[in-house]
Design a protein around this motif. Structure first.
Motif, PDB file in Angstrom:
ATOM      1  N   PHE A   1       0.875  -1.171   0.000  1.00  0.00           N
ATOM      2  CA  PHE A   1       0.000   0.000   0.000  1.00  0.00           C
ATOM      3  C   PHE A   1       0.917   1.227   0.000  1.00  0.00           C
ATOM      4  O   PHE A   1       1.623   1.490   0.985  1.00  0.00           O
ATOM      5  CB  PHE A   1      -0.890   0.025   1.236  1.00  0.00           C
ATOM      6  CG  PHE A   1      -1.930  -1.074   1.299  1.00  0.00           C
ATOM      7  CD1 PHE A   1      -2.172  -1.906   0.215  1.00  0.00           C
ATOM      8  CD2 PHE A   1      -2.669  -1.280   2.451  1.00  0.00           C
ATOM      9  CE1 PHE A   1      -3.137  -2.910   0.270  1.00  0.00           C
ATOM     10  CE2 PHE A   1      -3.631  -2.270   2.525  1.00  0.00           C
ATOM     11  CZ  PHE A   1      -3.872  -3.088   1.437  1.00  0.00           C
ATOM     12  N   THR A   2       0.934   1.953  -1.094  1.00  0.00           N
ATOM     13  CA  THR A   2       1.871   3.067  -1.240  1.00  0.00           C
ATOM     14  C   THR A   2       1.275   4.396  -0.796  1.00  0.00           C
ATOM     15  O   THR A   2       2.008   5.309  -0.389  1.00  0.00           O
ATOM     16  CB  THR A   2       2.331   3.177  -2.694  1.00  0.00           C
ATOM     17  OG1 THR A   2       1.178   3.331  -3.546  1.00  0.00           O
ATOM     18  CG2 THR A   2       3.100   1.925  -3.107  1.00  0.00           C
TER      19      THR A   2
ATOM     20  N   CYS B   1      -6.749   0.052   6.523  1.00  0.00           N
ATOM     21  CA  CYS B   1      -5.351   0.450   6.314  1.00  0.00           C
ATOM     22  C   CYS B   1      -5.184   1.146   4.969  1.00  0.00           C
ATOM     23  O   CYS B   1      -4.498   2.171   4.864  1.00  0.00           O
ATOM     24  CB  CYS B   1      -4.443  -0.781   6.385  1.00  0.00           C
ATOM     25  SG  CYS B   1      -4.307  -1.545   8.016  1.00  0.00           S
ATOM     26  N   LEU B   2      -5.798   0.600   3.946  1.00  0.00           N
ATOM     27  CA  LEU B   2      -5.658   1.154   2.600  1.00  0.00           C
ATOM     28  C   LEU B   2      -6.278   2.544   2.497  1.00  0.00           C
ATOM     29  O   LEU B   2      -5.838   3.373   1.698  1.00  0.00           O
ATOM     30  CB  LEU B   2      -6.279   0.197   1.585  1.00  0.00           C
ATOM     31  CG  LEU B   2      -6.132   0.529   0.102  1.00  0.00           C
ATOM     32  CD1 LEU B   2      -4.678   0.719  -0.296  1.00  0.00           C
ATOM     33  CD2 LEU B   2      -6.781  -0.567  -0.751  1.00  0.00           C
TER      34      LEU B   2
ATOM     35  N   MET C   1       2.367   3.931   5.538  1.00  0.00           N
ATOM     36  CA  MET C   1       2.596   3.731   4.111  1.00  0.00           C
ATOM     37  C   MET C   1       3.921   4.349   3.696  1.00  0.00           C
ATOM     38  O   MET C   1       4.292   5.411   4.205  1.00  0.00           O
ATOM     39  CB  MET C   1       1.453   4.353   3.310  1.00  0.00           C
ATOM     40  CG  MET C   1       0.107   3.715   3.579  1.00  0.00           C
ATOM     41  SD  MET C   1      -1.172   4.432   2.525  1.00  0.00           S
ATOM     42  CE  MET C   1      -2.640   3.592   3.107  1.00  0.00           C
ATOM     43  N   PRO C   2       4.649   3.739   2.774  1.00  0.00           N
ATOM     44  CA  PRO C   2       4.316   2.460   2.140  1.00  0.00           C
ATOM     45  C   PRO C   2       4.490   1.303   3.122  1.00  0.00           C
ATOM     46  O   PRO C   2       5.408   1.313   3.954  1.00  0.00           O
ATOM     47  CB  PRO C   2       5.321   2.372   0.984  1.00  0.00           C
ATOM     48  CG  PRO C   2       6.489   3.192   1.460  1.00  0.00           C
ATOM     49  CD  PRO C   2       5.912   4.313   2.274  1.00  0.00           C
TER      50      PRO C   2
END
Length: 332
Positions: free
Chosen positions: A7-8, A47-48, A57-58
Motif C-alpha cells: 500500500f503506497t 489500512c488502505l 505507508m508504504p
C-alpha cells in the motif's frame, strides 16, 4: 525475486519485487515462502484508506498465511525446511519470521487454501470465549462478512439457535450455505423479525460490522440480562444521545444488558497452564473444526488470485462486496 503487495498511498496498491532475504538466520528465525495468504477485508481496507494510524505507508498488509519453510535458524527446534505452517504472515512471497507463538505445523489432510482462514476464525472465536452462550440460547450476529459468518457458525456449534443479520442478500445466502439457522435482512423491520424468531429477544448479540450505529440500534433486540459483544472494531463517527443506551445497561426494568469487548488480543499468544484460552490453543481448535468440516469455509472463498491482481482484489472488496468475500492470494 520476492514479490510484495504494497500500500503506497491511500487507495493505491502496487506489487513490488525485491531480492529474496539472503542473510544468515539467527535464533528462532525461519525463512518461509508463502503458499496462500488471505485478505482481511475490514482491517486491510481500513489500512488502505489511510485511516489506521498504526499502519504506515508504504507498507505491506496482511496477517494470515500458510507457508512452506525454506530454512530455519539454529534455535528453531521442532521445525525443518519443507514443513508447512500456519502463521500471521503478510502479503509477500518470502518473509523471515520467528518460529514461535502462532507458528504451527498444518495437520495432514487439511486443505491448504483453508488454512489462512484459521486467523479469521480465531478472531471470531473470541466472541464465543467471552460470551455466556449455552445450549438452547438464541444468538444474533450483525454483519455476515468472513468474521461474522464464522462467529455465527461457532455459536451454532456451541448449541445456540443463530440469527444472522446483514443488508446483503448474497451474504445471507452464503450464511445459509454454511448452516446458519436463520437469516434476516438488516435495516427496517429487522428488530421485529429477530424478536419473532428469538421469542422476544436474543440472549447474546454479536456485533461484527464495526459500525457504531448498528451496535446502538441493535441493543433493543437483546432480552433482559443479555449481552452485547463487540467483535468488529468500531470505526467511523456516530453521534447520538447515549442516555437511553446507558439505561439499557443500568436499569433492571430496561435490560441490565452487559457490554463486552471481544478483541482477539485479550488472550495470551502462547498456551499457559494457568490460562485456559490462548491464540495458539484457539488455532489448534480451528484446525480440528476445519479438518472435520464442522466449520465451513469453502462457500466463503470467492476468489483465488495471483498477487499481480492485488489492485483488482481490493477494489472488488471495496466496491463490489456481493462479488468479493474471501479473497486468497496464491503465491506458488
Amino acid at each position: 525475486m520476492n514479490r510484495q503487495i504494497v500500500f503506497t498511498a491511500p487507495w493505491q496498491v502496487e506489487v513490488r519485487k525485491e531480492a529474496v532475504p539472503d542473510r544468515p538466520l539467527v535464533g528462532r528465525e525461519a525463512l518461509v515462502r508463502k503458499l496462500y495468504t488471505l485478505i482481511s477485508p475490514g482491517t486491510e481496507l481500513a489500512c488502505l484508506s489511510g485511516g489506521e494510524s498504526w499502519f504506515r505507508m508504504p507498507g505491506i498488509p496482511g496477517y494470515a498465511a500458510v507457508s512452506r519453510i525454506e530454512a530455519v535458524g539454529p534455535e528453531a527446534r521442532g521445525f525443518a525446511a519443507g514443513d508447512i505452517v500456519f502463521h500471521y504472515g503478510n502479503h509477500s512471497e518470502y518473509e523471515i519470521v520467528k518460529a514461535e507463538g502462532v507458528f504451527l505445523k498444518v495437520p495432514d489432510g487439511l486443505e491448504l487454501p483453508l488454512v489462512p482462514f484459521t486467523r479469521m476464525a480465531t478472531v471470531a472465536m473470541t466472541s464465543l470465549r467471552v460470551s455466556t452462550i449455552e445450549l438452547g440460547d438464541h444468538v444474533a450476529v450483525t454483519g455476515l462478512g468472513l468474521i461474522g459468518n464464522m462467529a455465527a457458525q461457532l455459536a451454532g456449534l456451541q448449541g445456540a439457535t443463530v440469527i444472522g443479520v446483514d443488508l446483503s442478500e448474497n451474504r445471507r445466502r452464503l450464511a445459509e450455505a454454511c448452516g446458519i439457522s436463520h437469516t434476516v435482512a438488516g435495516g427496517e423491520g429487522a428488530a421485529e423479525r429477530v424478536k419473532a424468531i428469538a421469542e422476544g429477544g436474543v440472549g447474546t448479540l454479536i456485533e461484527a460490522t464495526g459500525v457504531p450505529q448498528v451496535a446502538v440500534e441493535s441493543v433493543s433486540w437483546i432480552r433482559q440480562y443479555g449481552e452485547l459483544i463487540l467483535l468488529g472494531s468500531p470505526r467511523g463517527r456516530y453521534e447520538t444521545d447515549v442516555t437511553d443506551l446507558l439505561n439499557s445497561v443500568h436499569l433492571n426494568g430496561r435490560g441490565c444488558i452487559t457490554f463486552k469487548g471481544a478483541h482477539e488480543w485479550r488472550f495470551p499468544v502462547e498456551e499457559d497452564p494457568f490460562v485456559k484460552h490462548s491464540l495458539v490453543r484457539n488455532s489448534k481448535v480451528v484446525f480440528g473444526l476445519l479438518k472435520s468440516g464442522r466449520l465451513r469455509v469453502e462457500p466463503l472463498i470467492s476468489h483465488i488470485l495471483a498477487p499481480e491482481e492485488a489492485a483488482a482484489a481490493y477494489d472488488g472488496l471495496k466496491n463490489r462486496k456481493d462479488e468479493y468475500q474471501g479473497v486468497l492470494f496464491k503465491w506458488v
